[in-house]
Scaffold this active site. Structure first.
Site, PDB file in Angstrom:
ATOM      1  N   LYS A 181      34.994  67.566  16.911  1.00 61.47           N
ATOM      2  CA  LYS A 181      33.743  66.848  17.428  1.00 61.47           C
ATOM      3  C   LYS A 181      32.817  66.309  16.470  1.00 61.47           C
ATOM      4  O   LYS A 181      32.178  65.068  16.945  1.00 61.47           O
ATOM      5  CB  LYS A 181      32.760  68.039  17.966  1.00 61.47           C
ATOM      6  CG  LYS A 181      33.256  69.004  19.140  1.00 61.47           C
ATOM      7  CD  LYS A 181      32.256  70.171  19.743  1.00 61.47           C
ATOM      8  CE  LYS A 181      32.332  71.212  18.761  1.00 61.47           C
ATOM      9  NZ  LYS A 181      33.600  72.082  18.399  1.00 61.47           N
ATOM     10  N   GLY A 192      37.432  79.871   6.209  1.00 62.88           N
ATOM     11  CA  GLY A 192      38.612  79.580   5.381  1.00 62.88           C
ATOM     12  C   GLY A 192      39.948  80.166   6.289  1.00 62.88           C
ATOM     13  O   GLY A 192      41.133  80.383   5.593  1.00 62.88           O
ATOM     14  N   LYS A 249      33.897  64.571  13.943  1.00 61.28           N
ATOM     15  CA  LYS A 249      34.546  63.209  13.719  1.00 61.28           C
ATOM     16  C   LYS A 249      34.145  62.260  14.991  1.00 61.28           C
ATOM     17  O   LYS A 249      33.683  61.154  14.670  1.00 61.28           O
ATOM     18  CB  LYS A 249      35.678  63.294  13.542  1.00 61.28           C
ATOM     19  CG  LYS A 249      36.468  61.863  13.151  1.00 61.28           C
ATOM     20  CD  LYS A 249      38.082  62.214  13.111  1.00 61.28           C
ATOM     21  CE  LYS A 249      38.632  60.786  12.724  1.00 61.28           C
ATOM     22  NZ  LYS A 249      39.569  60.634  13.581  1.00 61.28           N
ATOM     23  N   ASP A 267      36.542  73.760  16.772  1.00 56.38           N
ATOM     24  CA  ASP A 267      37.179  73.156  15.870  1.00 56.38           C
ATOM     25  C   ASP A 267      38.233  71.970  16.521  1.00 56.38           C
ATOM     26  O   ASP A 267      39.096  71.603  16.012  1.00 56.38           O
ATOM     27  CB  ASP A 267      38.365  74.128  15.117  1.00 56.38           C
ATOM     28  CG  ASP A 267      37.461  75.451  14.689  1.00 56.38           C
ATOM     29  OD1 ASP A 267      36.487  75.294  14.162  1.00 56.38           O
ATOM     30  OD2 ASP A 267      38.102  76.601  14.693  1.00 56.38           O
ATOM     31  N   GLU A 268      37.444  71.544  17.620  1.00 57.56           N
ATOM     32  CA  GLU A 268      38.308  70.326  18.099  1.00 57.56           C
ATOM     33  C   GLU A 268      38.355  68.753  17.492  1.00 57.56           C
ATOM     34  O   GLU A 268      38.872  68.071  17.650  1.00 57.56           O
ATOM     35  CB  GLU A 268      37.933  70.018  19.479  1.00 57.56           C
ATOM     36  CG  GLU A 268      37.932  71.415  20.525  1.00 57.56           C
ATOM     37  CD  GLU A 268      36.935  72.247  20.503  1.00 57.56           C
ATOM     38  OE1 GLU A 268      35.978  71.951  19.821  1.00 57.56           O
ATOM     39  OE2 GLU A 268      36.921  73.053  21.430  1.00 57.56           O
ATOM     40  N   ALA A 323      29.231  77.179  12.999  1.00 56.08           N
ATOM     41  CA  ALA A 323      29.918  75.861  13.183  1.00 56.08           C
ATOM     42  C   ALA A 323      30.258  75.147  11.723  1.00 56.08           C
ATOM     43  O   ALA A 323      29.638  75.559  10.817  1.00 56.08           O
ATOM     44  CB  ALA A 323      28.971  74.971  13.858  1.00 56.08           C
ATOM     45  N   GLY A 324      31.352  74.502  11.686  1.00 54.28           N
ATOM     46  CA  GLY A 324      31.583  73.863  10.716  1.00 54.28           C
ATOM     47  C   GLY A 324      32.242  72.289  10.914  1.00 54.28           C
ATOM     48  O   GLY A 324      33.231  72.299  11.474  1.00 54.28           O
ATOM     49  N   HIS A 325      31.435  71.317  10.813  1.00 57.78           N
ATOM     50  CA  HIS A 325      31.917  70.076  11.039  1.00 57.78           C
ATOM     51  C   HIS A 325      32.405  69.236  10.047  1.00 57.78           C
ATOM     52  O   HIS A 325      31.481  69.435   8.840  1.00 57.78           O
ATOM     53  CB  HIS A 325      30.699  69.204  11.985  1.00 57.78           C
ATOM     54  CG  HIS A 325      30.302  69.799  13.114  1.00 57.78           C
ATOM     55  ND1 HIS A 325      29.383  69.540  13.882  1.00 57.78           N
ATOM     56  CD2 HIS A 325      30.733  70.935  13.967  1.00 57.78           C
ATOM     57  CE1 HIS A 325      29.250  70.248  15.147  1.00 57.78           C
ATOM     58  NE2 HIS A 325      30.151  70.859  15.014  1.00 57.78           N
ATOM     59  N   THR A 326      33.548  68.567   9.991  1.00 61.29           N
ATOM     60  CA  THR A 326      33.950  68.073   8.759  1.00 61.29           C
ATOM     61  C   THR A 326      33.759  66.595   9.313  1.00 61.29           C
ATOM     62  O   THR A 326      34.277  65.839  10.172  1.00 61.29           O
ATOM     63  CB  THR A 326      35.249  68.193   8.546  1.00 61.29           C
ATOM     64  OG1 THR A 326      35.551  69.647   8.807  1.00 61.29           O
ATOM     65  CG2 THR A 326      35.890  68.012   7.261  1.00 61.29           C
ATOM     66  N   PRO A 349      43.137  81.357   8.361  1.00 61.49           N
ATOM     67  CA  PRO A 349      44.193  80.664   9.119  1.00 61.49           C
ATOM     68  C   PRO A 349      43.810  80.560  10.739  1.00 61.49           C
ATOM     69  O   PRO A 349      43.507  81.691  11.098  1.00 61.49           O
ATOM     70  CB  PRO A 349      45.320  81.269   8.793  1.00 61.49           C
ATOM     71  CG  PRO A 349      45.181  82.285   7.954  1.00 61.49           C
ATOM     72  CD  PRO A 349      43.501  82.672   7.860  1.00 61.49           C
ATOM     73  N   GLN A 358      31.160  74.945  18.632  1.00 62.29           N
ATOM     74  CA  GLN A 358      32.334  75.784  19.293  1.00 62.29           C
ATOM     75  C   GLN A 358      32.723  75.018  20.389  1.00 62.29           C
ATOM     76  O   GLN A 358      32.845  73.892  20.407  1.00 62.29           O
ATOM     77  CB  GLN A 358      31.714  77.041  19.681  1.00 62.29           C
ATOM     78  CG  GLN A 358      31.221  78.006  18.344  1.00 62.29           C
ATOM     79  CD  GLN A 358      29.743  77.798  17.892  1.00 62.29           C
ATOM     80  OE1 GLN A 358      28.651  77.514  18.555  1.00 62.29           O
ATOM     81  NE2 GLN A 358      29.736  77.560  16.703  1.00 62.29           N
TER      82      GLN A 358
HETATM   83  P1  IMP Z   1      30.283  84.205  16.096  1.00 58.53           P
HETATM   84  O1  IMP Z   1      29.823  82.865  16.783  1.00 58.53           O
HETATM   85  O2  IMP Z   1      30.352  84.257  14.764  1.00 58.53           O
HETATM   86  O3  IMP Z   1      29.538  85.401  16.602  1.00 58.53           O
HETATM   87  O4  IMP Z   1      31.797  84.548  16.385  1.00 58.53           O
HETATM   88  C1  IMP Z   1      32.330  84.559  17.865  1.00 58.53           C
HETATM   89  C2  IMP Z   1      33.566  84.165  17.919  1.00 58.53           C
HETATM   90  O5  IMP Z   1      33.530  82.560  17.925  1.00 58.53           O
HETATM   91  C3  IMP Z   1      34.515  84.397  17.031  1.00 58.53           C
HETATM   92  O6  IMP Z   1      35.944  84.379  17.439  1.00 58.53           O
HETATM   93  C4  IMP Z   1      34.738  83.095  15.916  1.00 58.53           C
HETATM   94  O7  IMP Z   1      35.783  82.754  15.319  1.00 58.53           O
HETATM   95  C5  IMP Z   1      34.410  82.179  16.904  1.00 58.53           C
HETATM   96  N1  IMP Z   1      33.605  80.861  16.425  1.00 58.53           N
HETATM   97  C6  IMP Z   1      32.355  80.803  16.187  1.00 58.53           C
HETATM   98  N2  IMP Z   1      31.937  79.412  15.784  1.00 58.53           N
HETATM   99  C7  IMP Z   1      33.119  78.891  15.610  1.00 58.53           C
HETATM  100  C8  IMP Z   1      33.354  77.442  15.289  1.00 58.53           C
HETATM  101  O8  IMP Z   1      32.832  76.656  14.879  1.00 58.53           O
HETATM  102  N3  IMP Z   1      34.874  77.186  15.625  1.00 58.53           N
HETATM  103  C9  IMP Z   1      35.813  77.971  15.909  1.00 58.53           C
HETATM  104  N4  IMP Z   1      35.441  79.147  16.537  1.00 58.53           N
HETATM  105  C10 IMP Z   1      34.249  79.789  16.348  1.00 58.53           C
END
Ligand code: IMP
Length: 439
Positions: A16, A304, A18, A13-14, A39-42, A306, A225
């Site tokens: 990337k 979602g 953007k 969530d750094e 992953a969730g890229h905004t 926190p 990640q």
């Molecule tokens: P998984 O990748 O769903 O197996 O989750 C393993 C760990 O990585 C958990 O602590 C998640 O919260 C974290 N994690 C996975 N994807 C992300 C991401 O895109 N951003 C931040 N943390 C992530």
């Protein structure tokens, strides 16, 4: 032409997405090499915000080719929804989206397994995964019974393969827990249907990428990640199941290390983490931590949840720089710190009362680390309108200069807000020298 990796240097969530979105203007290709819908890229521009999960952030540049590489894992239902959403937003993907035939498929039962493992784990053992089926799919890949995108082409063969999976350890575990599973025939029908919708994009992406590089094309490798979530180098076992560090791109795309010309590390100006596991500089029940969360909108794009917030962890940052050997750092969300009188940086750890070098391998030791902080004067004014490096407040320059020292690399870009235009490139830095004509 430059072929540059952009990777997360903290716990994900750094920002990337953007950074990739901005740089992608000057690259022919953006390629993802690991992870999946966790992953969730905004990406925000022209007053709109887009959340991407599988598709690389370069998708919004109409002339950029986008690649989803062999090292990724794909939830095809979600991927198709994402493609439909992009089509509705007027983004044309025909002839520029390339999906690896070797990427692994997150079967619905593997997603069920992720949920089952998390819900049945004892409190201290829960990873806090995104419940997207990531871990079980990479486990299936390593155990050599996983299903790849290319396997969906032949419906009969597909049903046999799925039947074996259902009667194997994954199916067994779900049956034992009394979970109702779809039939092999149903899963094969769905998978083949999805294949037919995706077939136009599916290809040997390693072959394509190497051909494009041979022709002089430039590639931006987009990590997901972050380094501290890497399967080998992260805070194991509280990690994701893929190789998130820059080195992972070689296996995850079939591109040799000799073809990579640089690596950028993306860091937030502070620290966050979602899910369980050690975070030495976390601010627990703390007004500064709450202020970071509110100002930074620190809630997961995918789940979602926190996020846990804390000060910048310089020890973890130096560790990430050692593993990735960054050419430069991009510091995002600097504006979140605009409201602070004082800002802290964790510059050392103490373990059981003694100074500790590096990041410990053992989670029990990592959880006992005590941060050693130094305090910096805040700039205490709005930076969201700043567009030039030299216009940043003096205290922000001092903070960034100290981050450079603790990380061990130059800061080449700073983010002061979510929009594409709120990115400040440092004149004369590695990025401006190596990515020509970036505005
Ligand atoms: P998984 O990748 O769903 O197996 O989750 C393993 C760990 O990585 C958990 O602590 C998640 O919260 C974290 N994690 C996975 N994807 C992300 C991401 O895109 N951003 C931040 N943390 C992530």
């Amino acid at each position: 032409m430059p072929n540059i990796a952009v990777v997360g240097a903290q716990w994900g969530d750094e920002g990337k997405g953007k950074v990739v979105d901005l740089l992608s203007e000057r690259f022919d290709v953006v390629a993802r090499f690991q992870g999946g819908p966790n992953a969730g890229h905004t990406v925000a521009f022209d007053g709109k915000t887009y959340a991407l999960h599988h598709v690389p952030s370069g998708v919004f540049r109409p002339d950029t080719r986008i690649v989803i590489g062999n090292g990724t894992v794909l939830d095809l239902t979600k991927l198709l929804e994402e493609l439909d959403g992009l089509a509705e937003a007027g983004i044309d993907l025909a002839g520029r989206l390339y999906i690896s035939d070797r990427a692994h498929v997150i079967l619905p039962i593997l997603k069920m397994l992720d949920a089952l493992e998390e819900s049945s784990a004892k409190a201290g053992d829960k990873i806090g995964t995104t419940l997207r089926g990531i871990g079980p799919t990479y486990q299936a890949k390593a155990a050599r019974w996983g299903l790849r995108v290319g396997d969906l082409a032949d419906p009969e063969h597909l049903e046999e393969r799925i039947d074996r999976i259902l009667s194997g350890p994954a199916g067994g575990r779900l049956a034992q827990a009394g979970q109702e599973m779809p039939t092999a025939a149903q899963l094969a029908r769905d998978g083949h249907g999805q294949w037919k919708r995706l077939e136009q994009y599916v290809t040997d992406t390693a072959m394509r990428l190497n051909d494009w590089i041979d022709e002089g094309g430039s590639v931006l490798f987009e990590g997901a990640q972050g380094t501290l979530l890497d399967l080998d180098h992260g805070s194991y076992p509280f990690v994701t199941s893929s190789t998130t560090v820059a080195g992972g791109l070689c296996a995850g795309l079939g591109v040799a290390p000799t073809r990579v010309t640089g690596a950028l590390g993306v860091f937030k100006a502070y620290g966050t983490r979602v899910g369980a596991g050690p975070m030495p500089s976390e601010l627990i029940d703390d007004a500064a931590g709450d202020l970071i969360r509110e100002r930074g909108h620190e809630y997961g794009t995918t789940t979602g949840r926190p996020r846990r917030c804390g000060w910048f962890d310089g020890v973890a940052a130096r560790y990430a720089n050692r593993i990735n050997r960054f050419d430069a750092a991009c510091i995002t969300l600097l504006d979140v710190l605009d409201a602070f009188e004082e800002i802290r940086i964790c510059t050392g750890y103490r373990l059981d009362g003694k100074p500790f070098e590096g990041f410990p391998a053992s989670v029990s030791r990592a959880e006992r680390l005590e941060p050693v902080y130094e305090t910096h004067k805040g700039w205490n004014r709005d930076t969201t309108g700043v567009r030039k490096w030299e216009d940043l407040p003096a205290e922000a320059h001092a903070y960034l200069a100290r981050l450079e020292e603790v990380i061990g690399t130059e800061v080449a870009m700073v983010g002061v807000g979510p929009d594409r235009v709120q990115s400040i490139l440092r004149p004369g830095s590695w990025i401006t020298r190596n990515v020509p004509d970036l505005i």
